[in-house]
Design a protein around this motif. Structure first.
Motif, PDB file in Angstrom:
ATOM      1  N   ALA A 260     -14.388 -26.913   7.532  1.00  0.00           N
ATOM      2  CA  ALA A 260     -14.688 -26.625   6.134  1.00  0.00           C
ATOM      3  C   ALA A 260     -13.887 -27.516   5.193  1.00  0.00           C
ATOM      4  CB  ALA A 260     -14.404 -25.159   5.831  1.00  0.00           C
ATOM      5  N   ILE A 261     -12.629 -27.742   5.515  1.00  0.00           N
ATOM      6  CA  ILE A 261     -11.791 -28.571   4.659  1.00  0.00           C
ATOM      7  C   ILE A 261     -12.161 -30.041   4.784  1.00  0.00           C
ATOM      8  CG2 ILE A 261      -9.427 -29.456   4.445  1.00  0.00           C
ATOM      9  CD1 ILE A 261      -8.440 -26.627   4.587  1.00  0.00           C
ATOM     10  N   CYS A 262     -12.494 -30.470   5.990  1.00  0.00           N
ATOM     11  CA  CYS A 262     -12.912 -31.859   6.179  1.00  0.00           C
ATOM     12  C   CYS A 262     -14.145 -32.163   5.342  1.00  0.00           C
ATOM     13  CB  CYS A 262     -13.185 -32.127   7.655  1.00  0.00           C
ATOM     14  SG  CYS A 262     -13.745 -33.801   8.027  1.00  0.00           S
ATOM     15  N   ALA A 263     -15.099 -31.215   5.314  1.00  0.00           N
ATOM     16  CA  ALA A 263     -16.349 -31.418   4.580  1.00  0.00           C
ATOM     17  C   ALA A 263     -16.266 -30.941   3.141  1.00  0.00           C
ATOM     18  CB  ALA A 263     -17.476 -30.688   5.292  1.00  0.00           C
ATOM     19  N   GLN A 264     -15.173 -30.218   2.810  1.00  0.00           N
ATOM     20  CA  GLN A 264     -15.024 -29.636   1.461  1.00  0.00           C
ATOM     21  C   GLN A 264     -16.196 -28.724   1.123  1.00  0.00           C
ATOM     22  OE1 GLN A 264     -12.047 -30.605  -1.041  1.00  0.00           O
ATOM     23  NE2 GLN A 264     -11.577 -30.310   1.128  1.00  0.00           N
ATOM     24  N   ILE A 265     -16.528 -27.847   2.074  1.00  0.00           N
ATOM     25  CA  ILE A 265     -17.646 -26.911   1.903  1.00  0.00           C
ATOM     26  C   ILE A 265     -17.124 -25.479   1.995  1.00  0.00           C
ATOM     27  CG2 ILE A 265     -19.410 -28.496   2.763  1.00  0.00           C
ATOM     28  CD1 ILE A 265     -19.175 -27.199   5.492  1.00  0.00           C
TER      29      ILE A 265
END
Length: 249
Positions: A163-168
């Protein structure tokens, strides 16, 4: 349970031809779960889904995190599975005959094992790229494995890394305890069963970094555990009422 497992296998087989169009439209497992819901309609377990509109309102990629109890989770999944949602599996599973075709048609994302450390890694970046390209949500059990005792196991960090890698956003979904009607260890299945699936508000990750993951995991787990305790008590009471009504009839 033997009949239930047979139903799962039959539904997965029947879903293969139906899922061909869904593969090209990036529908994920939605159509397959429609087949399963129909095949498993004989199983007398009702699931009340609350706030499903939250799942439907989030457009584009998101990480859906859910507590994991048993194979009966498939029933709850079928009731609240959002459109354009899939799962992540180990890369080696795409070579399993039969199973691999069904998984591929559901837009399953196959990756090599994630790194145990926080931060970017090839498998994580591969999964994020596939999610963005196809606009898919990912359904993940952050406990990593099913368990049969009350409460939650510690959450693994893979879903939160993603989630943090994709900022979703992260969308928590909590399923009430099955103990009032089902226990594998104690070998009972008391129909009719009743469970609650509660969708919580999305947790944004924009602006967060990998250093924020421990706190993020703690906050999401605490929210889910608090809701789990509450809806499990309610579901247990409703199960008693339903059983009382069934016996009186």
């Amino acid at each position: 349970m033997v009949l239930y497992y047979a139903t799962v296998v039959i539904a997965a087989t029947l879903a293969i031809p139906i899922s061909f169009p869904s593969y090209f439209f990036y529908k994920g497992g939605s159509w397959s779960f429609n087949v399963f819901n129909l095949c498993a309609s004989w199983v007398d377990v009702s699931v009340e889904v609350r706030n499903k509109e939250i799942l439907d309102s989030v457009k584009g990629p998101a990480v859906v995190v859910v507590n994991h109890q048993s194979s009966l989770d498939i029933i709850a999944m079928g009731k609240c599975w959002p459109d354009k949602c899939t799962v992540i599996m180990k890369d080696s599973l795409k070579w399993v005959p039969g199973f691999n075709l069904s998984a591929i048609l559901c837009n399953t994302i196959f990756v090599k094992r994630f790194s145990k450390h926080d931060g970017p890694n090839p498998a994580l970046e591969q999964a994020v790229e596939a999610m963005r390209k196809k606009g898919l949500k990912i359904w993940i059990f952050p406990e990593g494995t099913r368990h049969h005792s009350h409460g939650f196991l510690p959450f693994k960090k893979g879903a939160f890394n993603m989630a943090i890698c994709a900022q979703i956003p992260i969308i928590p979904v909590v399923i009430s305890d099955y103990a009032p009607f089902y226990s594998r260890s104690n070998k009972y299945f008391r129909w009719p069963g009743y469970a609650i699936a509660q969708v919580l508000k999305p947790v944004p990750t924009e602006g967060l970094t990998y250093e924020d993951i421990p706190k993020l995991v703690e906050n999401v787990r605490d929210q889910m555990l608090e809701e789990y305790e509450k809806i499990s008590l309610e579901a247990a009471r409703r199960h008693e009422i339903k059983n009382g009504e069934a016996k009186s009839e």
